[in-house]
Design a protein around this motif. Structure first.
Motif, mmCIF file in Angstrom:
data_model
loop_
_atom_site.group_PDB
_atom_site.id
_atom_site.type_symbol
_atom_site.label_atom_id
_atom_site.label_comp_id
_atom_site.label_asym_id
_atom_site.label_seq_id
_atom_site.Cartn_x
_atom_site.Cartn_y
_atom_site.Cartn_z
ATOM 1 N N VAL A 81 13.896 30.459 -33.916
ATOM 2 C CA VAL A 81 13.842 30.144 -35.342
ATOM 3 C C VAL A 81 12.701 30.921 -35.991
ATOM 4 O O VAL A 81 11.576 30.912 -35.491
ATOM 5 C CB VAL A 81 13.631 28.626 -35.576
ATOM 6 C CG1 VAL A 81 13.513 28.321 -37.067
ATOM 7 C CG2 VAL A 81 14.754 27.817 -34.954
ATOM 8 N N VAL A 82 13.033 31.590 -37.084
ATOM 9 C CA VAL A 82 12.023 32.286 -37.881
ATOM 10 C C VAL A 82 12.035 31.690 -39.277
ATOM 11 O O VAL A 82 13.099 31.499 -39.869
ATOM 12 C CB VAL A 82 12.307 33.805 -37.952
ATOM 13 C CG1 VAL A 82 11.400 34.474 -38.968
ATOM 14 C CG2 VAL A 82 12.123 34.436 -36.602
ATOM 15 N N ARG A 83 10.862 31.396 -39.768
ATOM 16 C CA ARG A 83 10.722 30.933 -41.145
ATOM 17 C C ARG A 83 10.084 32.058 -41.961
ATOM 18 O O ARG A 83 9.065 32.617 -41.554
ATOM 19 C CB ARG A 83 9.891 29.678 -41.208
ATOM 20 C CG ARG A 83 10.669 28.483 -40.710
ATOM 21 C CD ARG A 83 9.911 27.188 -40.730
ATOM 22 N NE ARG A 83 10.785 26.099 -40.338
ATOM 23 C CZ ARG A 83 11.159 25.836 -39.074
ATOM 24 N NH1 ARG A 83 10.715 26.588 -38.099
ATOM 25 N NH2 ARG A 83 11.974 24.832 -38.806
ATOM 26 N N ALA A 84 10.725 32.360 -43.076
ATOM 27 C CA ALA A 84 10.212 33.368 -44.001
ATOM 28 C C ALA A 84 9.621 32.623 -45.186
ATOM 29 O O ALA A 84 10.333 31.928 -45.908
ATOM 30 C CB ALA A 84 11.335 34.289 -44.448
ATOM 31 N N ILE A 85 8.325 32.734 -45.353
ATOM 32 C CA ILE A 85 7.636 32.086 -46.464
ATOM 33 C C ILE A 85 7.520 33.122 -47.572
ATOM 34 O O ILE A 85 6.791 34.109 -47.436
ATOM 35 C CB ILE A 85 6.253 31.553 -46.044
ATOM 36 C CG1 ILE A 85 6.404 30.534 -44.902
ATOM 37 C CG2 ILE A 85 5.538 30.919 -47.228
ATOM 38 C CD1 ILE A 85 6.233 31.096 -43.546
ATOM 39 N N ALA A 86 8.276 32.898 -48.644
ATOM 40 C CA ALA A 86 8.359 33.857 -49.745
ATOM 41 C C ALA A 86 7.475 33.395 -50.897
ATOM 42 O O ALA A 86 7.741 32.362 -51.519
ATOM 43 C CB ALA A 86 9.804 33.986 -50.210
ATOM 44 N N HIS A 87 6.420 34.165 -51.170
ATOM 45 C CA HIS A 87 5.563 33.910 -52.326
ATOM 46 C C HIS A 87 6.125 34.742 -53.478
ATOM 47 O O HIS A 87 5.968 35.974 -53.491
ATOM 48 C CB HIS A 87 4.114 34.303 -52.030
ATOM 49 C CG HIS A 87 3.439 33.376 -51.087
ATOM 50 N ND1 HIS A 87 2.588 32.386 -51.507
ATOM 51 C CD2 HIS A 87 3.514 33.278 -49.739
ATOM 52 C CE1 HIS A 87 2.155 31.710 -50.461
ATOM 53 N NE2 HIS A 87 2.706 32.234 -49.376
ATOM 54 N N ALA A 107 6.759 32.940 -39.701
ATOM 55 C CA ALA A 107 6.349 32.063 -38.606
ATOM 56 C C ALA A 107 7.571 31.866 -37.716
ATOM 57 O O ALA A 107 8.705 31.903 -38.199
ATOM 58 C CB ALA A 107 5.860 30.721 -39.155
ATOM 59 N N ASP A 108 7.335 31.663 -36.429
ATOM 60 C CA ASP A 108 8.469 31.499 -35.525
ATOM 61 C C ASP A 108 8.267 30.314 -34.605
ATOM 62 O O ASP A 108 7.154 29.803 -34.461
ATOM 63 C CB ASP A 108 8.716 32.772 -34.724
ATOM 64 C CG ASP A 108 7.564 33.135 -33.801
ATOM 65 O OD1 ASP A 108 6.415 32.725 -34.070
ATOM 66 O OD2 ASP A 108 7.809 33.833 -32.808
ATOM 67 N N SER A 109 9.375 29.880 -33.997
ATOM 68 C CA SER A 109 9.321 28.777 -33.044
ATOM 69 C C SER A 109 10.491 28.896 -32.074
ATOM 70 O O SER A 109 11.475 29.586 -32.339
ATOM 71 C CB SER A 109 9.343 27.421 -33.755
ATOM 72 O OG SER A 109 10.569 27.240 -34.441
ATOM 73 N N ASP A 110 10.347 28.220 -30.945
ATOM 74 C CA ASP A 110 11.385 28.137 -29.928
ATOM 75 C C ASP A 110 11.707 26.651 -29.736
ATOM 76 O O ASP A 110 11.116 25.999 -28.875
ATOM 77 C CB ASP A 110 10.899 28.740 -28.605
ATOM 78 C CG ASP A 110 10.522 30.196 -28.753
ATOM 79 O OD1 ASP A 110 11.427 31.009 -28.961
ATOM 80 O OD2 ASP A 110 9.318 30.506 -28.678
ATOM 81 N N PRO A 111 12.593 26.111 -30.559
ATOM 82 C CA PRO A 111 12.850 24.668 -30.492
ATOM 83 C C PRO A 111 13.427 24.248 -29.146
ATOM 84 O O PRO A 111 14.150 25.002 -28.506
ATOM 85 C CB PRO A 111 13.838 24.420 -31.628
ATOM 86 C CG PRO A 111 14.398 25.741 -31.979
ATOM 87 C CD PRO A 111 13.427 26.779 -31.523
ATOM 88 N N SER A 112 13.093 23.047 -28.742
ATOM 89 C CA SER A 112 13.579 22.525 -27.467
ATOM 90 C C SER A 112 14.725 21.547 -27.710
ATOM 91 O O SER A 112 14.677 20.400 -27.310
ATOM 92 C CB SER A 112 12.447 21.844 -26.701
ATOM 93 O OG SER A 112 11.902 20.792 -27.483
ATOM 94 N N GLN A 113 15.753 22.034 -28.399
ATOM 95 C CA GLN A 113 16.930 21.207 -28.649
ATOM 96 C C GLN A 113 17.864 21.309 -27.455
ATOM 97 O O GLN A 113 17.838 22.282 -26.704
ATOM 98 C CB GLN A 113 17.642 21.656 -29.921
ATOM 99 C CG GLN A 113 16.761 21.553 -31.142
ATOM 100 C CD GLN A 113 17.420 22.164 -32.377
ATOM 101 O OE1 GLN A 113 18.381 22.913 -32.277
ATOM 102 N NE2 GLN A 113 16.887 21.842 -33.533
ATOM 103 N N ALA A 114 18.734 20.326 -27.310
ATOM 104 C CA ALA A 114 19.663 20.309 -26.187
ATOM 105 C C ALA A 114 20.512 21.573 -26.131
ATOM 106 O O ALA A 114 20.790 22.099 -25.061
ATOM 107 C CB ALA A 114 20.555 19.073 -26.274
#
Length: 136
Positions: free
Chosen positions: A63-69, A43-50
């Motif tokens: 940001v990429v999240r790797a969900i490991a089963h 899953a990915d996202s484009d955070p809106s941090q300063a």
């Protein structure tokens, strides 16, 4: 962009060739594959941090999240897969063309869950890893 990031994470996990070689799967378990193995979803996202935007107000941080089963024939086997995945990913700095990569972090570890639906016991332990990058 998610493809390049996912490939980098999969390559790190797949580099574990200690016997028995870690079976690393991306999004699907092919017919005939039996535990132990690790199955990744991303899953990915484009955070809106300063610090995540350029002066032109364009998103830069990714940001990429790797969900490991981590799947085994019993709880011990699932934990062993999780341990091997953790050894390969935690604090590793992958290479993604055109991006400055930060060390991979582990965000979450969930308790193992039993699944006897396939006709035999399978235990799935889920860990979530995070990779953040900026343009190089």
């Amino acid at each position: 962009m998610i493809i390049a990031h996912a490939k980098a994470i999969l390559a790190l996990a797949d580099a574990d060739n200690d016997p028995p070689a870690l079976v690393v799967l991306d999004g699907k378990v092919p017919d005939g594959v039996v535990p132990p193995y690790v199955l990744f979803y991303f899953a990915d996202s484009d955070p809106s941090q300063a610090d995540g935007s350029s002066l032109a107000n364009e998103s830069a941080r990714y940001v990429v999240r790797a969900i490991a089963h981590c799947v085994g024939g019993n709880a011990t086997a699932a934990r062993a897969v999780a341990q091997r995945v953790r050894a390969r990913l935690l604090d590793a700095v992958p290479t993604v063309a055109g991006r400055q990569c930060f060390p991979i972090r582990r965000e979450e570890g969930r308790e193992a869950e039993r699944d006897e639906a396939p006709g035999s016991l399978v235990v799935d332990k889920v860990d979530v890893y995070r990779l953040e990058t900026l343009p190089a």
